[in-house]
Design a protein around this motif. Sequence first.
Motif, PDB file in Angstrom:
ATOM      1  N   GLY A  33       0.813  -1.212   0.000  1.00  0.00           N
ATOM      2  CA  GLY A  33       0.000   0.000   0.000  1.00  0.00           C
ATOM      3  C   GLY A  33       0.846   1.261   0.000  1.00  0.00           C
ATOM      4  O   GLY A  33       0.527   2.238  -0.676  1.00  0.00           O
ATOM      5  N   GLN A  34       1.938   1.231   0.741  1.00  0.00           N
ATOM      6  CA  GLN A  34       2.846   2.381   0.767  1.00  0.00           C
ATOM      7  C   GLN A  34       3.522   2.568  -0.584  1.00  0.00           C
ATOM      8  O   GLN A  34       3.686   3.693  -1.052  1.00  0.00           O
ATOM      9  CB  GLN A  34       3.876   2.205   1.875  1.00  0.00           C
ATOM     10  N   ARG A  35       3.912   1.462  -1.231  1.00  0.00           N
ATOM     11  CA  ARG A  35       4.523   1.566  -2.565  1.00  0.00           C
ATOM     12  C   ARG A  35       3.525   2.103  -3.579  1.00  0.00           C
ATOM     13  O   ARG A  35       3.872   2.912  -4.444  1.00  0.00           O
ATOM     14  CB  ARG A  35       5.062   0.202  -3.019  1.00  0.00           C
ATOM     15  N   LEU A  36       2.282   1.643  -3.487  1.00  0.00           N
ATOM     16  CA  LEU A  36       1.239   2.138  -4.390  1.00  0.00           C
ATOM     17  C   LEU A  36       1.061   3.635  -4.207  1.00  0.00           C
ATOM     18  O   LEU A  36       1.026   4.389  -5.180  1.00  0.00           O
ATOM     19  CB  LEU A  36      -0.080   1.409  -4.138  1.00  0.00           C
ATOM     20  N   GLY A  37       0.954   4.083  -2.969  1.00  0.00           N
ATOM     21  CA  GLY A  37       0.792   5.505  -2.697  1.00  0.00           C
ATOM     22  C   GLY A  37       1.933   6.335  -3.239  1.00  0.00           C
ATOM     23  O   GLY A  37       1.729   7.389  -3.853  1.00  0.00           O
ATOM     24  N   ALA A  38       3.157   5.862  -3.042  1.00  0.00           N
ATOM     25  CA  ALA A  38       4.334   6.585  -3.536  1.00  0.00           C
ATOM     26  C   ALA A  38       4.329   6.656  -5.062  1.00  0.00           C
ATOM     27  O   ALA A  38       4.633   7.704  -5.644  1.00  0.00           O
ATOM     28  CB  ALA A  38       5.612   5.911  -3.035  1.00  0.00           C
ATOM     29  N   LEU A  39       3.961   5.555  -5.705  1.00  0.00           N
ATOM     30  CA  LEU A  39       3.893   5.532  -7.170  1.00  0.00           C
ATOM     31  C   LEU A  39       2.873   6.550  -7.674  1.00  0.00           C
ATOM     32  O   LEU A  39       3.147   7.319  -8.604  1.00  0.00           O
ATOM     33  CB  LEU A  39       3.530   4.132  -7.661  1.00  0.00           C
ATOM     34  N   SER A  88      -1.367   8.238   0.816  1.00  0.00           N
ATOM     35  CA  SER A  88      -0.670   8.247   2.104  1.00  0.00           C
ATOM     36  C   SER A  88      -0.456   6.847   2.657  1.00  0.00           C
ATOM     37  O   SER A  88       0.192   6.676   3.687  1.00  0.00           O
ATOM     38  CB  SER A  88      -1.452   9.097   3.116  1.00  0.00           C
ATOM     39  N   GLY A  89      -1.023   5.836   1.992  1.00  0.00           N
ATOM     40  CA  GLY A  89      -0.868   4.461   2.448  1.00  0.00           C
ATOM     41  C   GLY A  89      -1.879   4.049   3.495  1.00  0.00           C
ATOM     42  O   GLY A  89      -1.818   2.949   4.021  1.00  0.00           O
ATOM     43  N   ARG A  90      -2.829   4.928   3.812  1.00  0.00           N
ATOM     44  CA  ARG A  90      -3.842   4.597   4.826  1.00  0.00           C
ATOM     45  C   ARG A  90      -4.854   3.583   4.317  1.00  0.00           C
ATOM     46  O   ARG A  90      -5.491   2.910   5.102  1.00  0.00           O
ATOM     47  CB  ARG A  90      -4.556   5.866   5.296  1.00  0.00           C
ATOM     48  N   VAL A  91      -5.015   3.491   2.999  1.00  0.00           N
ATOM     49  CA  VAL A  91      -5.844   2.457   2.392  1.00  0.00           C
ATOM     50  C   VAL A  91      -4.883   1.566   1.618  1.00  0.00           C
ATOM     51  O   VAL A  91      -4.525   1.867   0.494  1.00  0.00           O
ATOM     52  CB  VAL A  91      -6.929   3.055   1.463  1.00  0.00           C
ATOM     53  N   ALA A  92      -4.468   0.491   2.262  1.00  0.00           N
ATOM     54  CA  ALA A  92      -3.429  -0.357   1.671  1.00  0.00           C
ATOM     55  C   ALA A  92      -3.964  -1.312   0.622  1.00  0.00           C
ATOM     56  O   ALA A  92      -3.216  -1.804  -0.210  1.00  0.00           O
ATOM     57  CB  ALA A  92      -2.722  -1.143   2.772  1.00  0.00           C
ATOM     58  N   THR A  93      -5.265  -1.582   0.650  1.00  0.00           N
ATOM     59  CA  THR A  93      -5.842  -2.537  -0.304  1.00  0.00           C
ATOM     60  C   THR A  93      -7.078  -1.929  -0.973  1.00  0.00           C
ATOM     61  O   THR A  93      -8.195  -2.404  -0.782  1.00  0.00           O
ATOM     62  CB  THR A  93      -6.213  -3.865   0.394  1.00  0.00           C
ATOM     63  N   PRO A  94      -6.878  -0.881  -1.781  1.00  0.00           N
ATOM     64  CA  PRO A  94      -8.027  -0.270  -2.453  1.00  0.00           C
ATOM     65  C   PRO A  94      -8.609  -1.207  -3.508  1.00  0.00           C
ATOM     66  O   PRO A  94      -7.936  -2.121  -3.990  1.00  0.00           O
ATOM     67  CB  PRO A  94      -7.448   0.986  -3.095  1.00  0.00           C
TER      68      PRO A  94
END
Length: 100
Positions: free
Chosen positions: A14-20, A49-55
Motif C-alpha cells: 500500500g505504501q509503494r502504491l501511494g508513492a507511485l 498516504s498508504g492509509r488504504v493499503a488494499t483499495p
Amino acid sequence: MVRLPLTPAEVERGQRLGALLRRARGERSMLLTALEAGVSPETLRKIESGRVATPAFPTIAAIADVLGLSLDTVWSEINRSDDGVGPARPARHPAQRLAS
C-alpha cells in the motif's frame, strides 16, 4: 463481514502504491486527479498516504488511467521485492483474504 488485519507485506504494498501515484501525479492537483478518476479527493489522499493499503481494483484502474500509468507498471511496482529485483512473496494465500 470481519476484516482481517493487514499483514506487514500488504501495508508495504500500500505504501509503494501511494508513492507511485504521488510520483505519477507530480504537480497535478489532487482534487482534479480524483475528480477525473471518479473518486473522492479523500479516497485519493488516503491511498497516496498508504492509509488504504488494499483499495478496490476499479479505483486503482481509474486513477492509473488518469495518470497515464499502465496496470502492468502499477502491478510490478507494488509487488517488487525489497531488493527491487523480483516480485515479493505473498504473505498469505489469496483465498484467505476477502477484497472489499
